[in-house]
Design an enzyme around this catalytic site. Structure first.
Site, PDB file in Angstrom:
ATOM      1  N   GLU A  44       0.859  -1.180   0.000  1.00 47.94           N
ATOM      2  CA  GLU A  44       0.000   0.000   0.000  1.00 47.94           C
ATOM      3  C   GLU A  44       0.895   1.228   0.000  1.00 47.94           C
ATOM      4  OE1 GLU A  44      -0.403  -2.257   2.629  1.00 47.94           O
ATOM      5  OE2 GLU A  44      -2.058  -3.336   1.680  1.00 47.94           O
ATOM      6  N   TYR A  79       8.663   2.018  -6.821  1.00 50.20           N
ATOM      7  CA  TYR A  79       7.985   0.741  -7.034  1.00 50.20           C
ATOM      8  C   TYR A  79       7.717   0.486  -8.525  1.00 50.20           C
ATOM      9  CZ  TYR A  79       7.217   0.794  -1.966  1.00 50.20           C
ATOM     10  OH  TYR A  79       7.403   0.821  -0.605  1.00 50.20           O
TER      11      TYR A  79
HETATM   12  C1  LIG Z   1      10.730   6.261  -0.996  1.00 53.47           C
HETATM   13  C2  LIG Z   1      12.138   6.087  -0.396  1.00 53.47           C
HETATM   14  C3  LIG Z   1      12.167   4.768   0.364  1.00 53.47           C
HETATM   15  C4  LIG Z   1      13.167   6.059  -1.536  1.00 53.47           C
HETATM   16  O1  LIG Z   1      14.456   5.785  -0.984  1.00 53.47           O
HETATM   17  P1  LIG Z   1      15.823   6.136  -1.761  1.00 53.47           P
HETATM   18  O2  LIG Z   1      16.912   5.377  -1.129  1.00 53.47           O
HETATM   19  O3  LIG Z   1      15.961   7.606  -1.852  1.00 53.47           O
HETATM   20  O4  LIG Z   1      15.489   5.552  -3.222  1.00 53.47           O
HETATM   21  P2  LIG Z   1      16.543   5.221  -4.389  1.00 53.47           P
HETATM   22  O5  LIG Z   1      17.717   6.152  -4.278  1.00 53.47           O
HETATM   23  O6  LIG Z   1      16.825   3.771  -4.395  1.00 53.47           O
HETATM   24  O7  LIG Z   1      15.691   5.645  -5.664  1.00 53.47           O
HETATM   25  C5  LIG Z   1      15.339   4.732  -6.679  1.00 53.47           C
HETATM   26  C6  LIG Z   1      14.364   5.392  -7.641  1.00 53.47           C
HETATM   27  O8  LIG Z   1      13.149   5.744  -6.968  1.00 53.47           O
HETATM   28  C7  LIG Z   1      12.628   6.967  -7.518  1.00 53.47           C
HETATM   29  N1  LIG Z   1      12.690   8.030  -6.523  1.00 53.47           N
HETATM   30  C8  LIG Z   1      13.287   7.999  -5.312  1.00 53.47           C
HETATM   31  N2  LIG Z   1      13.102   9.190  -4.681  1.00 53.47           N
HETATM   32  C9  LIG Z   1      12.403   9.973  -5.520  1.00 53.47           C
HETATM   33  C10 LIG Z   1      11.900  11.295  -5.433  1.00 53.47           C
HETATM   34  N3  LIG Z   1      12.096  12.068  -4.335  1.00 53.47           N
HETATM   35  N4  LIG Z   1      11.188  11.789  -6.460  1.00 53.47           N
HETATM   36  C11 LIG Z   1      10.969  11.042  -7.572  1.00 53.47           C
HETATM   37  N5  LIG Z   1      11.422   9.763  -7.727  1.00 53.47           N
HETATM   38  C12 LIG Z   1      12.122   9.245  -6.706  1.00 53.47           C
HETATM   39  C13 LIG Z   1      13.539   7.306  -8.681  1.00 53.47           C
HETATM   40  O9  LIG Z   1      13.027   6.666  -9.831  1.00 53.47           O
HETATM   41  C14 LIG Z   1      14.845   6.694  -8.229  1.00 53.47           C
HETATM   42  O10 LIG Z   1      15.746   6.432  -9.278  1.00 53.47           O
HETATM   43  P3  LIG Z   1      16.781   7.590  -9.725  1.00 53.47           P
HETATM   44  O11 LIG Z   1      17.414   8.109  -8.470  1.00 53.47           O
HETATM   45  O12 LIG Z   1      17.712   6.853 -10.632  1.00 53.47           O
HETATM   46  O13 LIG Z   1      15.946   8.637 -10.409  1.00 53.47           O
HETATM   47  C15 LIG Z   1      12.501   7.275   0.544  1.00 53.47           C
HETATM   48  O14 LIG Z   1      12.232   8.498  -0.118  1.00 53.47           O
HETATM   49  C16 LIG Z   1      11.775   7.271   1.872  1.00 53.47           C
HETATM   50  O15 LIG Z   1      12.217   6.649   2.834  1.00 53.47           O
HETATM   51  N6  LIG Z   1      10.624   7.963   1.945  1.00 53.47           N
HETATM   52  C17 LIG Z   1       9.845   8.060   3.183  1.00 53.47           C
HETATM   53  C18 LIG Z   1       9.243   6.730   3.578  1.00 53.47           C
HETATM   54  C19 LIG Z   1       8.363   6.161   2.484  1.00 53.47           C
HETATM   55  O16 LIG Z   1       7.642   6.892   1.796  1.00 53.47           O
HETATM   56  N7  LIG Z   1       8.411   4.819   2.324  1.00 53.47           N
HETATM   57  C20 LIG Z   1       7.583   4.113   1.368  1.00 53.47           C
HETATM   58  C21 LIG Z   1       6.231   3.888   1.926  1.00 53.47           C
HETATM   59  S1  LIG Z   1       5.159   2.996   0.817  1.00 53.47           S
END
Ligand SMILES: CC(C)(COP(=O)(O)OP(=O)(O)OC[C@H]1O[C@@H](n2cnc3c(N)ncnc32)[C@H](O)[C@@H]1OP(=O)(O)O)[C@@H](O)C(=O)NCCC(=O)NCCS
Length: 162
Positions: free
Chosen positions: A111, A123
């Site tokens: 979700e 995702y």
């Molecule tokens: C979502 C989250 C887990 C991503 O973690 P991260 O380590 O920054 O992600 P990655 O560096 O592996 O990113 C992989 C891809 O995801 C997408 N992505 C990650 N952050 C993004 C952002 N702020 N905006 C748009 N796309 C994003 C991109 O496609 C990215 O690839 P790219 O960097 O080559 O463009 C992080 O932002 C987070 O912890 N958010 C708060 C908690 C949360 O929302 N968890 C998920 C609940 S369902």
């Protein structure tokens, strides 16, 4: 010259519960974060698969799922804001999905808030698709259910399966 930074991906242990709950609070805030009891129990629950990323001895990310026969539900994913956009969530998800597949589940659901563009993009990059909207799932927002089937022979994640 200083020592090289060490980044390790490993299973969550009960001893990590407090620190991972703090990380979850930092990432989700009071309404959506899970507490230390949840992580303490998840680390010991046979049905669950939880992983963390540790950087220089500090836990900077956590991801986890519950597995019920062929279906797994991703319950948790959080990366410390200071370490985002460095591929940490990507590697953690690869570790988690590979572990889920090893345990025989092939269908993964989760979700997500429709407003959470970062997570949705992440995702989608893994081939998850939005399949349903769940009304009032969160206190202030509906949820999108995203899902993907990982079929045999799809070794997309082999590179990271150390
Ligand atoms: C979502 C989250 C887990 C991503 O973690 P991260 O380590 O920054 O992600 P990655 O560096 O592996 O990113 C992989 C891809 O995801 C997408 N992505 C990650 N952050 C993004 C952002 N702020 N905006 C748009 N796309 C994003 C991109 O496609 C990215 O690839 P790219 O960097 O080559 O463009 C992080 O932002 C987070 O912890 N958010 C708060 C908690 C949360 O929302 N968890 C998920 C609940 S369902």
């Amino acid at each position: 010259m200083g020592e090289k930074a060490r980044t390790e991906f490993r299973k969550l242990t009960p001893d990590d519960a407090e620190i991972v709950a703090e990380l979850d609070f930092k990432c989700f805030g009071a309404n959506d974060a899970c507490n230390s009891k949840y992580f303490f129990k998840s680390a010991q629950d046979e049905r669950k698969e939880f992983w963390v990323c540790e950087h220089d001895g500090k836990i900077i990310a956590c991801a986890g799922a519950e597995i019920n026969s062929d279906t797994a539900e991703i319950e948790s994913l959080a990366v410390d804001p200071e370490y985002r956009r460095q591929g940490i969530a990507t590697i953690l998800l690869i570790k988690l999905i590979n572990a889920i597949k090893k345990r025989g589940a092939t269908f993964i659901i989760l979700e997500v808030r429709p407003s959470n563009k970062a997570a949705i993009e992440l995702y989608k990059g893994f081939g998850f698709q939005i399949v349903e909207r769940e009304k009032d799932y969160y206190l202030d927002e509906d949820a999108w259910i995203m899902a993907r089937e990982f079929l045999d022979g799809q070794d997309y994640f082999q590179t990271y399966d150390a």
